[in-house]
Design a protein around this motif. Structure first.
Motif, PDB file in Angstrom:
ATOM      1  N   GLY A 130       7.990  17.050 -10.356  1.00  0.00           N
ATOM      2  CA  GLY A 130       9.169  16.582  -9.825  1.00  0.00           C
ATOM      3  C   GLY A 130       9.103  15.842  -8.411  1.00  0.00           C
ATOM      4  N   ASN A 131       7.947  15.607  -8.165  1.00  0.00           N
ATOM      5  CA  ASN A 131       7.927  14.707  -6.860  1.00  0.00           C
ATOM      6  C   ASN A 131       8.176  13.313  -7.349  1.00  0.00           C
ATOM      7  OD1 ASN A 131       7.367  16.996  -5.306  1.00  0.00           O
ATOM      8  ND2 ASN A 131       4.904  16.507  -5.456  1.00  0.00           N
ATOM      9  N   SER A 132       8.324  12.581  -6.526  1.00  0.00           N
ATOM     10  CA  SER A 132       8.794  11.361  -6.851  1.00  0.00           C
ATOM     11  C   SER A 132       8.539   9.962  -5.700  1.00  0.00           C
ATOM     12  CB  SER A 132      10.216  10.819  -7.137  1.00  0.00           C
ATOM     13  OG  SER A 132      11.200  11.497  -6.137  1.00  0.00           O
ATOM     14  N   LEU A 133       8.452   8.864  -6.006  1.00  0.00           N
ATOM     15  CA  LEU A 133       8.199   7.614  -5.448  1.00  0.00           C
ATOM     16  C   LEU A 133       9.368   6.675  -5.747  1.00  0.00           C
ATOM     17  CD1 LEU A 133       7.053   5.394  -3.589  1.00  0.00           C
ATOM     18  CD2 LEU A 133       5.442   5.072  -5.570  1.00  0.00           C
ATOM     19  N   ARG A 134      10.104   6.496  -4.692  1.00  0.00           N
ATOM     20  CA  ARG A 134      11.340   5.311  -4.845  1.00  0.00           C
ATOM     21  C   ARG A 134      11.126   4.104  -4.138  1.00  0.00           C
ATOM     22  NH1 ARG A 134      15.227   7.717  -2.152  1.00  0.00           N
ATOM     23  NH2 ARG A 134      16.834   6.570  -2.902  1.00  0.00           N
ATOM     24  N   PHE A 135      11.575   3.186  -4.662  1.00  0.00           N
ATOM     25  CA  PHE A 135      11.789   1.887  -3.814  1.00  0.00           C
ATOM     26  C   PHE A 135      12.691   0.731  -4.595  1.00  0.00           C
ATOM     27  CE2 PHE A 135       8.296   1.451  -6.813  1.00  0.00           C
ATOM     28  CZ  PHE A 135       8.359   0.117  -7.211  1.00  0.00           C
ATOM     29  N   ARG A 136      13.142  -0.027  -3.738  1.00  0.00           N
ATOM     30  CA  ARG A 136      14.030  -1.142  -4.428  1.00  0.00           C
ATOM     31  C   ARG A 136      13.500  -2.522  -4.485  1.00  0.00           C
ATOM     32  NH1 ARG A 136      19.179  -3.653  -1.741  1.00  0.00           N
ATOM     33  NH2 ARG A 136      18.154  -2.706   0.139  1.00  0.00           N
ATOM     34  N   ALA A 137      13.485  -2.898  -5.574  1.00  0.00           N
ATOM     35  CA  ALA A 137      12.809  -4.394  -5.715  1.00  0.00           C
ATOM     36  C   ALA A 137      13.974  -5.364  -5.612  1.00  0.00           C
ATOM     37  CB  ALA A 137      12.025  -4.469  -7.059  1.00  0.00           C
TER      38      ALA A 137
ATOM     39  N   GLN B 214       0.785  -1.001  -0.136  1.00  0.00           N
ATOM     40  CA  GLN B 214      -0.032   0.011   0.012  1.00  0.00           C
ATOM     41  C   GLN B 214       0.779   1.111   0.156  1.00  0.00           C
ATOM     42  OE1 GLN B 214      -3.301  -1.699  -0.768  1.00  0.00           O
ATOM     43  NE2 GLN B 214      -3.463   0.498  -0.385  1.00  0.00           N
ATOM     44  N   GLU B 215       0.274   2.097  -0.378  1.00  0.00           N
ATOM     45  CA  GLU B 215       1.219   3.659  -0.419  1.00  0.00           C
ATOM     46  C   GLU B 215       1.572   4.237   0.920  1.00  0.00           C
ATOM     47  OE1 GLU B 215      -1.704   5.372   1.791  1.00  0.00           O
ATOM     48  OE2 GLU B 215      -2.160   3.664   0.410  1.00  0.00           O
ATOM     49  N   ASN B 216       1.225   3.679   2.004  1.00  0.00           N
ATOM     50  CA  ASN B 216       1.705   3.803   3.243  1.00  0.00           C
ATOM     51  C   ASN B 216       2.897   3.038   3.886  1.00  0.00           C
ATOM     52  OD1 ASN B 216       0.115   1.885   4.052  1.00  0.00           O
ATOM     53  ND2 ASN B 216      -1.071   2.613   5.320  1.00  0.00           N
ATOM     54  N   ASN B 217       3.265   2.135   2.998  1.00  0.00           N
ATOM     55  CA  ASN B 217       4.293   1.235   3.357  1.00  0.00           C
ATOM     56  C   ASN B 217       5.671   1.933   3.691  1.00  0.00           C
ATOM     57  OD1 ASN B 217       6.765  -0.951   2.965  1.00  0.00           O
ATOM     58  ND2 ASN B 217       5.138  -2.002   3.130  1.00  0.00           N
ATOM     59  N   PRO B 218       6.255   1.712   4.553  1.00  0.00           N
ATOM     60  CA  PRO B 218       7.536   2.431   5.060  1.00  0.00           C
ATOM     61  C   PRO B 218       8.744   2.253   3.825  1.00  0.00           C
ATOM     62  CG  PRO B 218       7.383   1.025   6.655  1.00  0.00           C
ATOM     63  CD  PRO B 218       6.090   0.882   5.804  1.00  0.00           C
ATOM     64  N   GLY B 219       8.439   1.021   3.154  1.00  0.00           N
ATOM     65  CA  GLY B 219       9.528   1.001   1.946  1.00  0.00           C
ATOM     66  C   GLY B 219       9.436   1.667   0.681  1.00  0.00           C
ATOM     67  N   LEU B 220       8.392   2.386   0.732  1.00  0.00           N
ATOM     68  CA  LEU B 220       8.289   3.177  -0.312  1.00  0.00           C
ATOM     69  C   LEU B 220       8.251   4.723  -0.066  1.00  0.00           C
ATOM     70  CD1 LEU B 220       4.595   1.722  -1.486  1.00  0.00           C
ATOM     71  CD2 LEU B 220       6.902   1.357  -2.447  1.00  0.00           C
ATOM     72  N   ILE B 221       9.187   5.049  -0.549  1.00  0.00           N
ATOM     73  CA  ILE B 221      10.024   6.592   0.026  1.00  0.00           C
ATOM     74  C   ILE B 221       9.382   7.681  -1.121  1.00  0.00           C
ATOM     75  CG2 ILE B 221      11.945   8.067   0.477  1.00  0.00           C
ATOM     76  CD1 ILE B 221      11.667   5.409   2.056  1.00  0.00           C
ATOM     77  N   PHE B 222       8.688   8.548  -0.436  1.00  0.00           N
ATOM     78  CA  PHE B 222       7.769   9.557  -1.306  1.00  0.00           C
ATOM     79  C   PHE B 222       8.680  10.655  -0.947  1.00  0.00           C
ATOM     80  CE2 PHE B 222       4.342   6.468  -1.011  1.00  0.00           C
ATOM     81  CZ  PHE B 222       3.786   7.003  -2.266  1.00  0.00           C
TER      82      PHE B 222
ATOM     83  N   THR C 200      12.010   4.318  -9.818  1.00  0.00           N
ATOM     84  CA  THR C 200      11.622   5.779  -9.386  1.00  0.00           C
ATOM     85  C   THR C 200      10.707   6.325 -10.255  1.00  0.00           C
ATOM     86  OG1 THR C 200      13.952   6.193  -8.970  1.00  0.00           O
ATOM     87  CG2 THR C 200      12.503   8.456  -9.079  1.00  0.00           C
ATOM     88  N   LEU C 201       9.471   6.564  -9.689  1.00  0.00           N
ATOM     89  CA  LEU C 201       8.399   7.185 -10.235  1.00  0.00           C
ATOM     90  C   LEU C 201       8.373   8.814 -10.181  1.00  0.00           C
ATOM     91  CD1 LEU C 201       5.723   4.546  -9.277  1.00  0.00           C
ATOM     92  CD2 LEU C 201       7.088   4.494 -11.438  1.00  0.00           C
ATOM     93  N   THR C 202       8.385   9.480 -11.216  1.00  0.00           N
ATOM     94  CA  THR C 202       8.384  11.050 -10.941  1.00  0.00           C
ATOM     95  C   THR C 202       7.422  11.577 -11.754  1.00  0.00           C
ATOM     96  OG1 THR C 202      10.988  10.731 -10.728  1.00  0.00           O
ATOM     97  CG2 THR C 202      10.114  12.931 -11.081  1.00  0.00           C
ATOM     98  N   THR C 203       6.795  12.608 -11.132  1.00  0.00           N
ATOM     99  CA  THR C 203       5.606  13.397 -11.856  1.00  0.00           C
ATOM    100  C   THR C 203       6.226  14.265 -12.777  1.00  0.00           C
ATOM    101  OG1 THR C 203       5.719  15.104 -10.042  1.00  0.00           O
ATOM    102  CG2 THR C 203       3.962  13.184 -10.039  1.00  0.00           C
ATOM    103  N   THR C 204       5.845  14.517 -13.818  1.00  0.00           N
ATOM    104  CA  THR C 204       6.579  15.337 -14.966  1.00  0.00           C
ATOM    105  C   THR C 204       5.729  16.563 -15.503  1.00  0.00           C
ATOM    106  OG1 THR C 204       5.813  13.742 -16.746  1.00  0.00           O
ATOM    107  CG2 THR C 204       7.869  13.385 -15.646  1.00  0.00           C
TER     108      THR C 204
END
Length: 147
Positions: free
Chosen positions: A63-70, A31-39, A129-133
């Motif tokens: 320019g806002n982003s969501l990062r995580f490591r799979a 879910q979007e509130n998981n601490p492994g997802l870094i906004f 990395t997912l970044t708003t453009t």
């Protein structure tokens, strides 16, 4: 990190972000509130029972982003997000390489839209990395990491 000016001119640095290390996420639904997802940037929480899991994160700033490591066990990412008439785009980068741009634009609002991103074969782990453009809204509901 070393910053050097190699030319005899001025350099202006507006911002430097020191980002936390990314925890490794394995196969599973996040879910979007998981601490492994870094906004990074200005993301707000939106509660709605129609959203996957009942909540989501949204932004309307470029320019806002969501990062995580799979982990190495993950071969595909299924992103669940919402679309609407005043919505923008999301760039998808795997290990820094642009692999897709997802448009959230639609004539009407809808929850539960999905996009599948296939990761490179034989990877040991991948940074996503997912970044708003654009200045339109982007609403992320959940991330499904699949083998």
């Amino acid at each position: 990190v070393t910053l050097r000016n190699l030319f005899p001119s001025y350099v202006v640095i507006e911002r430097i972000d020191l980002l936390p290390p990314l925890p490794e996420l394995g196969v599973g639904l996040y879910q979007e509130n998981n601490p492994g997802l870094i906004f990074t940037g200005n993301w707000l929480t939106y509660l709605d029972p129609a959203s996957a899991g009942g909540s989501s994160r949204y932004t309307n700033q470029s320019g806002n982003s969501l990062r995580f490591r799979a982990s190495a066990a993950v071969n595909q990412i299924v992103l669940t997000w919402a679309v609407g008439s005043s919505f923008g785009n999301l760039e998808v980068r795997v290990n820094g390489v642009l692999v897709d741009t997802i448009s959230s634009a639609s004539t009407s609002f809808a929850w539960g839209q999905t996009a599948t991103i296939t990761l490179p074969a034989n990877s040991t782990e991948d940074e996503i990395t997912l970044t708003t453009t654009s200045g339109g809204y982007v609403i992320i509901e959940q991330i499904d990491l699949r083998s």
